[in-house]
Design a protein around this motif. Structure first.
Motif, mmCIF file in Angstrom:
data_model
loop_
_atom_site.group_PDB
_atom_site.id
_atom_site.type_symbol
_atom_site.label_atom_id
_atom_site.label_comp_id
_atom_site.label_asym_id
_atom_site.label_seq_id
_atom_site.Cartn_x
_atom_site.Cartn_y
_atom_site.Cartn_z
ATOM 1 N N VAL A 4 15.824 -51.011 7.688
ATOM 2 C CA VAL A 4 16.354 -51.328 9.010
ATOM 3 C C VAL A 4 16.392 -50.078 9.878
ATOM 4 O O VAL A 4 16.807 -49.007 9.432
ATOM 5 C CB VAL A 4 17.759 -51.976 8.920
ATOM 6 C CG1 VAL A 4 17.698 -53.275 8.133
ATOM 7 C CG2 VAL A 4 18.776 -51.041 8.281
ATOM 8 N N MET A 5 15.918 -50.228 11.115
ATOM 9 C CA MET A 5 15.952 -49.123 12.075
ATOM 10 C C MET A 5 16.728 -49.577 13.312
ATOM 11 O O MET A 5 16.207 -50.319 14.140
ATOM 12 C CB MET A 5 14.547 -48.683 12.481
ATOM 13 C CG MET A 5 14.563 -47.559 13.533
ATOM 14 S SD MET A 5 12.937 -47.028 14.083
ATOM 15 C CE MET A 5 12.463 -45.933 12.753
ATOM 16 N N PRO A 6 17.979 -49.132 13.475
ATOM 17 C CA PRO A 6 18.711 -49.416 14.715
ATOM 18 C C PRO A 6 18.150 -48.556 15.850
ATOM 19 O O PRO A 6 17.877 -47.367 15.656
ATOM 20 C CB PRO A 6 20.153 -49.010 14.384
ATOM 21 C CG PRO A 6 20.184 -48.800 12.900
ATOM 22 C CD PRO A 6 18.797 -48.431 12.499
ATOM 23 N N VAL A 7 17.972 -49.147 17.017
ATOM 24 C CA VAL A 7 17.481 -48.398 18.174
ATOM 25 C C VAL A 7 18.379 -48.673 19.368
ATOM 26 O O VAL A 7 18.960 -49.757 19.497
ATOM 27 C CB VAL A 7 16.014 -48.747 18.513
ATOM 28 C CG1 VAL A 7 15.093 -48.335 17.383
ATOM 29 C CG2 VAL A 7 15.852 -50.235 18.805
ATOM 30 N N TYR A 8 18.459 -47.678 20.252
ATOM 31 C CA TYR A 8 19.301 -47.786 21.441
ATOM 32 C C TYR A 8 18.626 -47.030 22.577
ATOM 33 O O TYR A 8 18.692 -45.807 22.643
ATOM 34 C CB TYR A 8 20.689 -47.209 21.157
ATOM 35 C CG TYR A 8 21.630 -47.197 22.340
ATOM 36 C CD1 TYR A 8 22.142 -48.382 22.859
ATOM 37 C CD2 TYR A 8 22.012 -45.996 22.928
ATOM 38 C CE1 TYR A 8 23.010 -48.364 23.942
ATOM 39 C CE2 TYR A 8 22.878 -45.977 24.012
ATOM 40 C CZ TYR A 8 23.379 -47.167 24.519
ATOM 41 O OH TYR A 8 24.233 -47.145 25.590
ATOM 42 N N PHE A 19 13.102 -54.363 9.703
ATOM 43 C CA PHE A 19 13.869 -54.884 10.838
ATOM 44 C C PHE A 19 14.055 -53.788 11.884
ATOM 45 O O PHE A 19 14.550 -52.702 11.562
ATOM 46 C CB PHE A 19 15.247 -55.371 10.393
ATOM 47 C CG PHE A 19 15.227 -56.658 9.609
ATOM 48 C CD1 PHE A 19 15.552 -57.862 10.221
ATOM 49 C CD2 PHE A 19 14.904 -56.662 8.263
ATOM 50 C CE1 PHE A 19 15.555 -59.045 9.498
ATOM 51 C CE2 PHE A 19 14.897 -57.837 7.533
ATOM 52 C CZ PHE A 19 15.223 -59.039 8.149
ATOM 53 N N ILE A 20 13.657 -54.071 13.123
ATOM 54 C CA ILE A 20 14.033 -53.222 14.251
ATOM 55 C C ILE A 20 15.230 -53.899 14.902
ATOM 56 O O ILE A 20 15.125 -55.027 15.412
ATOM 57 C CB ILE A 20 12.884 -53.036 15.256
ATOM 58 C CG1 ILE A 20 11.737 -52.252 14.626
ATOM 59 C CG2 ILE A 20 13.378 -52.269 16.475
ATOM 60 C CD1 ILE A 20 10.661 -53.118 14.060
ATOM 61 N N PHE A 35 6.720 -54.630 19.563
ATOM 62 C CA PHE A 35 6.891 -55.448 18.359
ATOM 63 C C PHE A 35 5.750 -56.455 18.225
ATOM 64 O O PHE A 35 5.123 -56.576 17.155
ATOM 65 C CB PHE A 35 8.247 -56.157 18.431
ATOM 66 C CG PHE A 35 8.395 -57.292 17.451
ATOM 67 C CD1 PHE A 35 8.475 -57.044 16.090
ATOM 68 C CD2 PHE A 35 8.466 -58.602 17.900
ATOM 69 C CE1 PHE A 35 8.614 -58.090 15.185
ATOM 70 C CE2 PHE A 35 8.615 -59.656 17.006
ATOM 71 C CZ PHE A 35 8.690 -59.398 15.651
ATOM 72 N N HIS A 36 5.462 -57.176 19.293
ATOM 73 C CA HIS A 36 4.380 -58.162 19.239
ATOM 74 C C HIS A 36 3.038 -57.482 18.970
ATOM 75 O O HIS A 36 2.211 -57.985 18.204
ATOM 76 C CB HIS A 36 4.318 -58.947 20.541
ATOM 77 C CG HIS A 36 5.479 -59.866 20.751
ATOM 78 N ND1 HIS A 36 5.866 -60.806 19.825
ATOM 79 C CD2 HIS A 36 6.349 -59.996 21.807
ATOM 80 C CE1 HIS A 36 6.919 -61.470 20.280
ATOM 81 N NE2 HIS A 36 7.227 -60.999 21.478
ATOM 82 N N ARG A 54 15.247 -57.904 16.406
ATOM 83 C CA ARG A 54 16.425 -58.582 16.953
ATOM 84 C C ARG A 54 17.069 -57.699 18.017
ATOM 85 O O ARG A 54 17.262 -56.518 17.812
ATOM 86 C CB ARG A 54 17.436 -58.868 15.830
ATOM 87 C CG ARG A 54 18.627 -59.714 16.259
ATOM 88 C CD ARG A 54 19.785 -58.900 16.795
ATOM 89 N NE ARG A 54 20.493 -58.151 15.766
ATOM 90 C CZ ARG A 54 20.788 -56.875 15.867
ATOM 91 N NH1 ARG A 54 20.410 -56.170 16.939
ATOM 92 N NH2 ARG A 54 21.443 -56.237 14.906
ATOM 93 N N HIS A 55 17.392 -58.337 19.160
ATOM 94 C CA HIS A 55 18.100 -57.624 20.221
ATOM 95 C C HIS A 55 19.470 -58.263 20.406
ATOM 96 O O HIS A 55 19.591 -59.498 20.523
ATOM 97 C CB HIS A 55 17.324 -57.686 21.540
ATOM 98 C CG HIS A 55 18.044 -57.029 22.675
ATOM 99 N ND1 HIS A 55 18.861 -57.720 23.553
ATOM 100 C CD2 HIS A 55 18.109 -55.730 23.066
ATOM 101 C CE1 HIS A 55 19.372 -56.885 24.434
ATOM 102 N NE2 HIS A 55 18.929 -55.670 24.158
#
Length: 712
Positions: free
Chosen positions: A127-131, A161-162, A179-180, A195-196
């Motif tokens: 999992v990579m959380p992004v902000y 997972f982003i 992503f696409h 997921r946003h």
């Protein structure tokens, strides 16, 4: 985007309960359950050496300092100086003894870890959380990590997972487009999800908790990354093997090496981290044992254990000390350890990387947030049921920031004492009828020895690291040879000494702001090698420069010896503006690189995953996703708009009489606009986020013509 037809943007939910933990209660039943699952054994001998040695050094330092100030009758101000010295000296003494242990452990040959080639028994979510990050960088990292994992032959055991918390509408849509595009490149079995969250509740901790509660049940482990993380497939596989082999492990942390940056400060940090990092991490791991710490990324976590024990409570009161837990990683490690699960590090597992801030100002921005998070731990360090080693991790984090104001106070008290001896006449006939005046005097020879001892203890972990690099032939050659290593060591010491007083004032200011109740917020980090405008540097450091000039003139007027003693601090402050500018300079960093100085093995021979990520980042940047307006892009691409709407969660209907001001204003502006360009110009960032989250408003905006069509 046709590849998305084979798999939806998100897998089916597999929920886990994540109860909020109590910091004030820990029952006998909880204690018994934790004891039943806990691994046996404690590194008591290593702890005795580290803490006993630090205590012995502190007692010796305090004794020497007492003799320094007690040549004659000791004044109250000298006792204050003694107390501040003891606090500061104990802090560096602990780092020294831990470094000695790390050095000793590092020179002992390690057992070869048996290589296993069998199939993995469990599944892991990466999992990579992004902000509000640049998608060119983050999606390049995800792709490079995935390629490296696939090369191990065990790719089927991992999903990716982003997890976006982005609040910038353009960043959000850029993430969806990236992503696409990545899904389409990989093919129908990418196992890549996005997921946003509409509201970034509890920030990164809430982002991870949302993943765990919605999809965590499908994965025995999760591997948490940062937006600047890179990990090789072999490293990830090593973590997974370690987790599967140790059913009592809750978190296993790696030691990330700093890579990929070329500004002077970044290369300085890369070299210092490569030199001293393994020594410090090995010592920390040795005495922490199974009560280690977690740094929030580049670590593998047992998902169910995390869900059972790491639901973070909100602290009473308002930020900066109340509200949600800012530096969540320390607390998560503390709670999962309280629950009986082991937390430890594999400091010699290679293949874990991250990046550093490119300039002194960027470092200060990140440090401000970390300062608040660590000081907030003063509300948590006394929580019921925590292990003693865990409390020490909290204390270390707190002291890392309190050390700056303590050093500053020690400096101020020292100046006051010199000022007193120079300008204030002694009172020979006091009310106590003493034969001698209460006059501060010092033992200069003992003071010089104590100063040398303090500097030696402070620099020892770096010296240990330098020796390890020189003794290791492969590392020595990859770092430019022994002579260049020594010169790099001296450059690092010199520049760090000049930057230290600036950082001391910055951190002291941060501590003061937090104590008076000023919240830091959470701004995204700059991760590029870009310089900061000179005007911003001047505004940020003008008071540091002014203080340096005033301190220098005052010290010289008081005593030449005081001026010479304070000269490193004075010089660093007077040069704050050019030093800050130089810290973010690509030219200065690259010049030293060409001379073979401050070179690390990862820089002279970049790991393949770093090289691949850089190539992918360049390719991604050419697509321009990060440079385009979200609403205009959706207006010109109906297929992308359909994909975006399909990824939006279904919103509950509002209650009558309840209105969202941002939505009301956004709708009014769209209705009033003649073209989509006009609507985009009128909409504020929060209103644009509302439009992107609302199918009805988005449809209304998309019906507006473009300027060209309107003109026709």
């Amino acid at each position: 985007m046709h590849a998305d037809e084979a798999q939806p943007p998100l897998p089916p939910e597999n929920r886990l309960a994540m109860p909020t933990q109590s910091l004030s209660t820990w029952t006998a039943a909880d204690r018994a359950a934790a004891r039943a699952r806990a691994a046996s054994g404690s590194p008591w001998l290593a702890r005795l050496f580290v803490f006993g040695g630090a205590l012995a050094l502190t007692i010796y330092g305090a004794r020497e300092m007492y003799f320094v100030v007690s040549v004659s009758r000791t004044t109250p101000l000298q006792y204050v100086l003694l107390a501040l010295f003891v606090v500061n000296f104990s802090w560096i003494a602990l780092a020294f003894t831990s470094g000695v242990l790390g050095f000793a452990r590092s020179i002992v040959p390690r057992r070869a870890v048996p290589r296993e080639d069998g199939p993995l028994a469990t599944r892991t979510a990466i999992v990579m959380p992004v902000y509000n990050e640049l998608t060119a960088r983050t999606f390049a990292a995800v792709e490079a990590i995935r390629d490296s994992v696939e090369a191990t032959g065990h790719g089927e055991a991992f999903d990716y997972f982003i997890l976006s918390d982005s609040t910038n509408p353009d960043a959000w849509l850029a993430e969806e487009r990236a992503f696409h595009a990545l899904r389409e490149r990989i093919g129908p079995h990418a196992r890549l999800y996005y997921r946003h969250r509409e509201k970034n509740h509890h920030r990164k901790a809430g982002n991870i908790a949302d993943f765990v509660t919605r999809w965590g049940g499908a994965y025995e482990q999760m591997l948490v990354l940062d937006a600047d993380s890179l990990m090789t497939g072999e490293c990830i596989l090593g973590l997974m093997r370690a987790m599967e082999a140790d059913p009592k492990a809750g978190i296993i942390q790696t030691l990330p090496m700093l890579v990929n940056r070329n500004t002077l400060l970044a290369r300085l940090q890369q070299f210092a981290g490569r030199m001293a990092g393994p020594v410090i991490a090995t010592g920390l791991d040795a005495w922490s044992g199974r009560s280690g710490n977690y740094w929030g990324h580049n670590a593998i976590i047992r998902t169910r254990a995390f869900a059972d024990h790491c639901g973070l409570p909100d602290l009473k009161g308002k930020p900066p000390f109340g509200g949600h837990v800012l530096s969540h990683d320390f607390v998560e490690a503390a709670l999962i350890r309280r629950g009986g699960w082991s937390v430890y590090m594999l400091p010699h597992l290679a293949g874990s990387y991250e990046e550093s801030p490119p300039s002194l100002i960027d470092l200060a921005v990140r440090d401000r947030r970390w300062c608040q998070g660590n000081l907030q731990h003063s509300r948590i360090i006394g929580a019921r049921g925590l292990k003693l080693a865990t409390r020490q991790h909290f204390a270390t984090g707190i002291m890392a920031y309190l050390a700056s104001p303590f050093w500053l106070m020690q400096l101020v008290v020292g100046i006051a004492l010199v000022l007193q001896t120079t300008y204030i006449r002694p009172e020979y006939f006091s009310g106590d009828f003493d034969l001698f005046p209460a006059w501060p005097r010092f033992d200069p020879e003992r003071a010089l020895w104590l100063f040398a001892l303090t500097m030696g203890i402070l620099l020892a972990p770096k010296l240990f690291g330098l020796l390890l690099m020189i003794f290791d032939g492969k590392t020595r050659r990859a770092s430019g040879g022994a002579i260049r290593l020594v010169f790099s060591f001296l450059i690092e010491i010199l520049l760090s000494a000049l930057l230290a007083p600036i950082q001391m004032l910055v951190q002291s200011g941060s501590v003061f702001q937090i104590l008076i109740g000023r919240d830091t917020g959470w701004n995204p980090q700059r991760r590029d090698d870009g310089s900061i405008p000179l005007g911003d540097i001047v505004r940020r450091h003008r008071w540091h420069t002014a203080l340096g000039v005033v301190a220098g003139v005052s010290a010289f007027m008081i005593a030449t010896s005081l001026f010479l003693w304070m000269s490193p601090t004075i010089l660093g402050l007077v040069l704050a503006i050019p030093l800050s500018w130089l810290s973010g300079s690509l030219a200065a960093g690259l010049a030293l690189k060409r001379l073979g100085l401050l070179v690390t093995p990862e820089e002279s021979s970049p790991p393949p995953i770093v090289t691949e990520a850089n190539v992918l980042q360049t390719r991604n940047a050419e697509r321009g996703f990060d440079d385009q307006d979200a609403l205009l892009v959706l207006h010109g691409d109906p297929e992308l708009r359909a994909c975006h709407e399909a990824m939006l969660p279904h919103r509950s209907h509002r209650h009558r009489g309840e209105f969202d001001p941002d939505r009301v204003m956004a709708e009014a502006k769209i209705i009033d606009a003649v073209t989509i360009e006009e609507a985009v110009a009128w909409l504020k960032p929060k209103e644009r986020m509302v439009v992107l989250n609302d199918r009805a408003l988005l449809s209304l905006a998309m019906r507006l013509p473009a300027e060209v069509a309107a003109a026709a």
